[in-house]
Design a protein around this motif. Sequence first.
Motif, PDB file in Angstrom:
ATOM      1  N   MET A  40     -25.931 -33.853  13.670  1.00 42.26           N
ATOM      2  CA  MET A  40     -26.412 -33.775  15.056  1.00 42.26           C
ATOM      3  C   MET A  40     -25.853 -34.911  15.894  1.00 42.26           C
ATOM      4  O   MET A  40     -25.505 -34.712  17.060  1.00 42.26           O
ATOM      5  CB  MET A  40     -27.946 -33.815  15.101  1.00 42.26           C
ATOM      6  N   LEU A  41     -25.769 -36.106  15.318  1.00 41.81           N
ATOM      7  CA  LEU A  41     -25.204 -37.243  16.059  1.00 41.81           C
ATOM      8  C   LEU A  41     -23.733 -37.004  16.387  1.00 41.81           C
ATOM      9  O   LEU A  41     -23.292 -37.314  17.495  1.00 41.81           O
ATOM     10  CB  LEU A  41     -25.376 -38.539  15.267  1.00 41.81           C
ATOM     11  N   GLU A  42     -22.985 -36.442  15.447  1.00 40.73           N
ATOM     12  CA  GLU A  42     -21.575 -36.125  15.714  1.00 40.73           C
ATOM     13  C   GLU A  42     -21.452 -35.119  16.845  1.00 40.73           C
ATOM     14  O   GLU A  42     -20.625 -35.271  17.738  1.00 40.73           O
ATOM     15  CB  GLU A  42     -20.900 -35.579  14.452  1.00 40.73           C
ATOM     16  N   ARG A  43     -22.279 -34.077  16.806  1.00 41.95           N
ATOM     17  CA  ARG A  43     -22.236 -33.053  17.863  1.00 41.95           C
ATOM     18  C   ARG A  43     -22.670 -33.643  19.198  1.00 41.95           C
ATOM     19  O   ARG A  43     -22.085 -33.348  20.233  1.00 41.95           O
ATOM     20  CB  ARG A  43     -23.126 -31.872  17.479  1.00 41.95           C
ATOM     21  N   CYS A  44     -23.692 -34.498  19.184  1.00 43.82           N
ATOM     22  CA  CYS A  44     -24.167 -35.152  20.402  1.00 43.82           C
ATOM     23  C   CYS A  44     -23.038 -35.975  21.019  1.00 43.82           C
ATOM     24  O   CYS A  44     -22.830 -35.953  22.228  1.00 43.82           O
ATOM     25  CB  CYS A  44     -25.376 -36.017  20.086  1.00 43.82           C
ATOM     26  N   GLU A  45     -22.303 -36.695  20.180  1.00 41.40           N
ATOM     27  CA  GLU A  45     -21.178 -37.485  20.682  1.00 41.40           C
ATOM     28  C   GLU A  45     -20.118 -36.589  21.322  1.00 41.40           C
ATOM     29  O   GLU A  45     -19.607 -36.899  22.397  1.00 41.40           O
ATOM     30  CB  GLU A  45     -20.549 -38.303  19.548  1.00 41.40           C
ATOM     31  N   GLU A  46     -19.795 -35.469  20.688  1.00 40.03           N
ATOM     32  CA  GLU A  46     -18.807 -34.536  21.249  1.00 40.03           C
ATOM     33  C   GLU A  46     -19.249 -34.034  22.618  1.00 40.03           C
ATOM     34  O   GLU A  46     -18.464 -33.998  23.570  1.00 40.03           O
ATOM     35  CB  GLU A  46     -18.617 -33.340  20.317  1.00 40.03           C
ATOM     36  N   VAL A  47     -20.509 -33.633  22.714  1.00 36.85           N
ATOM     37  CA  VAL A  47     -21.040 -33.102  23.975  1.00 36.85           C
ATOM     38  C   VAL A  47     -21.007 -34.182  25.057  1.00 36.85           C
ATOM     39  O   VAL A  47     -20.561 -33.942  26.183  1.00 36.85           O
ATOM     40  CB  VAL A  47     -22.474 -32.564  23.779  1.00 36.85           C
ATOM     41  N   MET A  48     -21.452 -35.380  24.718  1.00 35.76           N
ATOM     42  CA  MET A  48     -21.498 -36.462  25.701  1.00 35.76           C
ATOM     43  C   MET A  48     -20.096 -36.918  26.108  1.00 35.76           C
ATOM     44  O   MET A  48     -19.877 -37.270  27.261  1.00 35.76           O
ATOM     45  CB  MET A  48     -22.342 -37.612  25.183  1.00 35.76           C
ATOM     46  N   ARG A  49     -19.150 -36.871  25.194  1.00 34.32           N
ATOM     47  CA  ARG A  49     -17.771 -37.215  25.525  1.00 34.32           C
ATOM     48  C   ARG A  49     -17.211 -36.213  26.551  1.00 34.32           C
ATOM     49  O   ARG A  49     -16.540 -36.587  27.507  1.00 34.32           O
ATOM     50  CB  ARG A  49     -16.917 -37.240  24.254  1.00 34.32           C
ATOM     51  N   ALA A  50     -17.519 -34.925  26.363  1.00 39.00           N
ATOM     52  CA  ALA A  50     -17.064 -33.888  27.297  1.00 39.00           C
ATOM     53  C   ALA A  50     -17.703 -34.072  28.677  1.00 39.00           C
ATOM     54  O   ALA A  50     -17.034 -33.918  29.702  1.00 39.00           O
ATOM     55  CB  ALA A  50     -17.383 -32.506  26.739  1.00 39.00           C
ATOM     56  N   VAL A  51     -18.983 -34.400  28.714  1.00 33.72           N
ATOM     57  CA  VAL A  51     -19.667 -34.632  29.993  1.00 33.72           C
ATOM     58  C   VAL A  51     -19.026 -35.820  30.706  1.00 33.72           C
ATOM     59  O   VAL A  51     -18.766 -35.772  31.910  1.00 33.72           O
ATOM     60  CB  VAL A  51     -21.179 -34.868  29.788  1.00 33.72           C
ATOM     61  N   CYS A  52     -18.756 -36.889  29.975  1.00 40.84           N
ATOM     62  CA  CYS A  52     -18.108 -38.061  30.583  1.00 40.84           C
ATOM     63  C   CYS A  52     -16.758 -37.685  31.179  1.00 40.84           C
ATOM     64  O   CYS A  52     -16.416 -38.124  32.289  1.00 40.84           O
ATOM     65  CB  CYS A  52     -17.942 -39.182  29.557  1.00 40.84           C
ATOM     66  N   GLU A  53     -15.972 -36.877  30.474  1.00 43.88           N
ATOM     67  CA  GLU A  53     -14.671 -36.450  30.993  1.00 43.88           C
ATOM     68  C   GLU A  53     -14.835 -35.670  32.292  1.00 43.88           C
ATOM     69  O   GLU A  53     -14.030 -35.820  33.209  1.00 43.88           O
ATOM     70  CB  GLU A  53     -13.929 -35.624  29.953  1.00 43.88           C
ATOM     71  N   VAL A  91     -27.241 -31.752  29.589  1.00 36.96           N
ATOM     72  CA  VAL A  91     -26.308 -30.920  28.824  1.00 36.96           C
ATOM     73  C   VAL A  91     -26.535 -31.099  27.326  1.00 36.96           C
ATOM     74  O   VAL A  91     -26.588 -30.126  26.572  1.00 36.96           O
ATOM     75  CB  VAL A  91     -24.845 -31.242  29.213  1.00 36.96           C
ATOM     76  N   SER A  92     -26.669 -32.351  26.883  1.00 38.67           N
ATOM     77  CA  SER A  92     -26.864 -32.577  25.446  1.00 38.67           C
ATOM     78  C   SER A  92     -28.181 -31.972  24.969  1.00 38.67           C
ATOM     79  O   SER A  92     -28.248 -31.417  23.865  1.00 38.67           O
ATOM     80  CB  SER A  92     -26.803 -34.066  25.120  1.00 38.67           C
ATOM     81  N   SER A  93     -29.212 -32.032  25.776  1.00 36.85           N
ATOM     82  CA  SER A  93     -30.500 -31.449  25.411  1.00 36.85           C
ATOM     83  C   SER A  93     -30.371 -29.941  25.205  1.00 36.85           C
ATOM     84  O   SER A  93     -30.815 -29.401  24.188  1.00 36.85           O
ATOM     85  CB  SER A  93     -31.536 -31.737  26.498  1.00 36.85           C
ATOM     86  N   ARG A  94     -29.747 -29.271  26.167  1.00 36.96           N
ATOM     87  CA  ARG A  94     -29.577 -27.813  26.051  1.00 36.96           C
ATOM     88  C   ARG A  94     -28.764 -27.448  24.814  1.00 36.96           C
ATOM     89  O   ARG A  94     -29.150 -26.571  24.039  1.00 36.96           O
ATOM     90  CB  ARG A  94     -28.909 -27.252  27.303  1.00 36.96           C
ATOM     91  N   ARG A  95     -27.641 -28.109  24.629  1.00 45.06           N
ATOM     92  CA  ARG A  95     -26.760 -27.770  23.504  1.00 45.06           C
ATOM     93  C   ARG A  95     -27.425 -28.058  22.155  1.00 45.06           C
ATOM     94  O   ARG A  95     -27.359 -27.252  21.240  1.00 45.06           O
ATOM     95  CB  ARG A  95     -25.446 -28.539  23.597  1.00 45.06           C
ATOM     96  N   LEU A  96     -28.035 -29.229  22.034  1.00 48.70           N
ATOM     97  CA  LEU A  96     -28.639 -29.587  20.747  1.00 48.70           C
ATOM     98  C   LEU A  96     -29.838 -28.698  20.418  1.00 48.70           C
ATOM     99  O   LEU A  96     -30.043 -28.325  19.263  1.00 48.70           O
ATOM    100  CB  LEU A  96     -29.036 -31.063  20.737  1.00 48.70           C
ATOM    101  N   ARG A  97     -30.635 -28.338  21.431  1.00 46.26           N
ATOM    102  CA  ARG A  97     -31.783 -27.462  21.168  1.00 46.26           C
ATOM    103  C   ARG A  97     -31.313 -26.060  20.790  1.00 46.26           C
ATOM    104  O   ARG A  97     -31.944 -25.389  19.989  1.00 46.26           O
ATOM    105  CB  ARG A  97     -32.722 -27.419  22.363  1.00 46.26           C
ATOM    106  N   GLN A  98     -30.185 -25.596  21.375  1.00 41.17           N
ATOM    107  CA  GLN A  98     -29.649 -24.279  21.019  1.00 41.17           C
ATOM    108  C   GLN A  98     -29.072 -24.271  19.611  1.00 41.17           C
ATOM    109  O   GLN A  98     -29.316 -23.352  18.834  1.00 41.17           O
ATOM    110  CB  GLN A  98     -28.529 -23.876  21.993  1.00 41.17           C
ATOM    111  N   GLU A  99     -28.288 -25.302  19.295  1.00 41.19           N
ATOM    112  CA  GLU A  99     -27.530 -25.309  18.047  1.00 41.19           C
ATOM    113  C   GLU A  99     -28.335 -25.796  16.842  1.00 41.19           C
ATOM    114  O   GLU A  99     -27.983 -25.495  15.712  1.00 41.19           O
ATOM    115  CB  GLU A  99     -26.272 -26.168  18.215  1.00 41.19           C
ATOM    116  N   TYR A 100     -29.388 -26.561  17.076  1.00 37.57           N
ATOM    117  CA  TYR A 100     -30.181 -27.125  15.974  1.00 37.57           C
ATOM    118  C   TYR A 100     -31.652 -26.782  16.141  1.00 37.57           C
ATOM    119  O   TYR A 100     -32.518 -27.638  16.014  1.00 37.57           O
ATOM    120  CB  TYR A 100     -29.990 -28.645  15.901  1.00 37.57           C
ATOM    121  N   THR A 101     -31.925 -25.524  16.373  1.00 38.86           N
ATOM    122  CA  THR A 101     -33.291 -25.075  16.615  1.00 38.86           C
ATOM    123  C   THR A 101     -34.212 -25.412  15.448  1.00 38.86           C
ATOM    124  O   THR A 101     -35.371 -25.775  15.656  1.00 38.86           O
ATOM    125  CB  THR A 101     -33.317 -23.553  16.885  1.00 38.86           C
ATOM    126  N   ALA A 102     -33.726 -25.324  14.235  1.00 38.20           N
ATOM    127  CA  ALA A 102     -34.567 -25.597  13.063  1.00 38.20           C
ATOM    128  C   ALA A 102     -35.051 -27.045  13.050  1.00 38.20           C
ATOM    129  O   ALA A 102     -36.210 -27.313  12.758  1.00 38.20           O
ATOM    130  CB  ALA A 102     -33.787 -25.298  11.783  1.00 38.20           C
TER     131      ALA A 102
END
Length: 142
Positions: A40-53, A91-102
């Motif tokens: 989850m931390l790796e995915r969070c970093e990817e999402v946040m890196r994209a938002v920063c760009e 953005v990270s909240s939406r993506r992480l809640r979608q991808e890691y619902t469990a």
Amino acid sequence: MSPRWEVSPDNRGSAHVVSHLHAHLVFVTKYRRGVFTPAMLERCEEVMRAVCEDFESELKEFNGEKDHVHLLVHYPPKVALSKLVNSLKGVSSRRLRQEYTAQVNRAIMHGHFWSRSYFADSCGGAPLTVVRQYIENQRRPV
């Protein structure tokens, strides 16, 4: 500019401004729930890196623990830090809640991922005492 000005590769330049703005940001999960896994931390970093760009900013450093993350962001002066934070968290909240619902049980966190608050600190550059001395030592016209 003063001849004492040192050119740094970290400086950002455009037609009318040269800047060197960095912020240390800390986001905490809602109720400090320890939901982060290494994946989850790796995915969070990817999402946040994209938002920063998208904001023409750069995520220089990222790390976290089970209940919070730290970011070091290099951003231009045209970016309002509060708007960048809003997008990073949203953005990270939406993506992480979608991808890691469990792992992110919506009932426990009441539909939210991040706490409403955050920590922001400006960093980099000279200490305030050095800047204050530099300004004090400027020669006023006579």
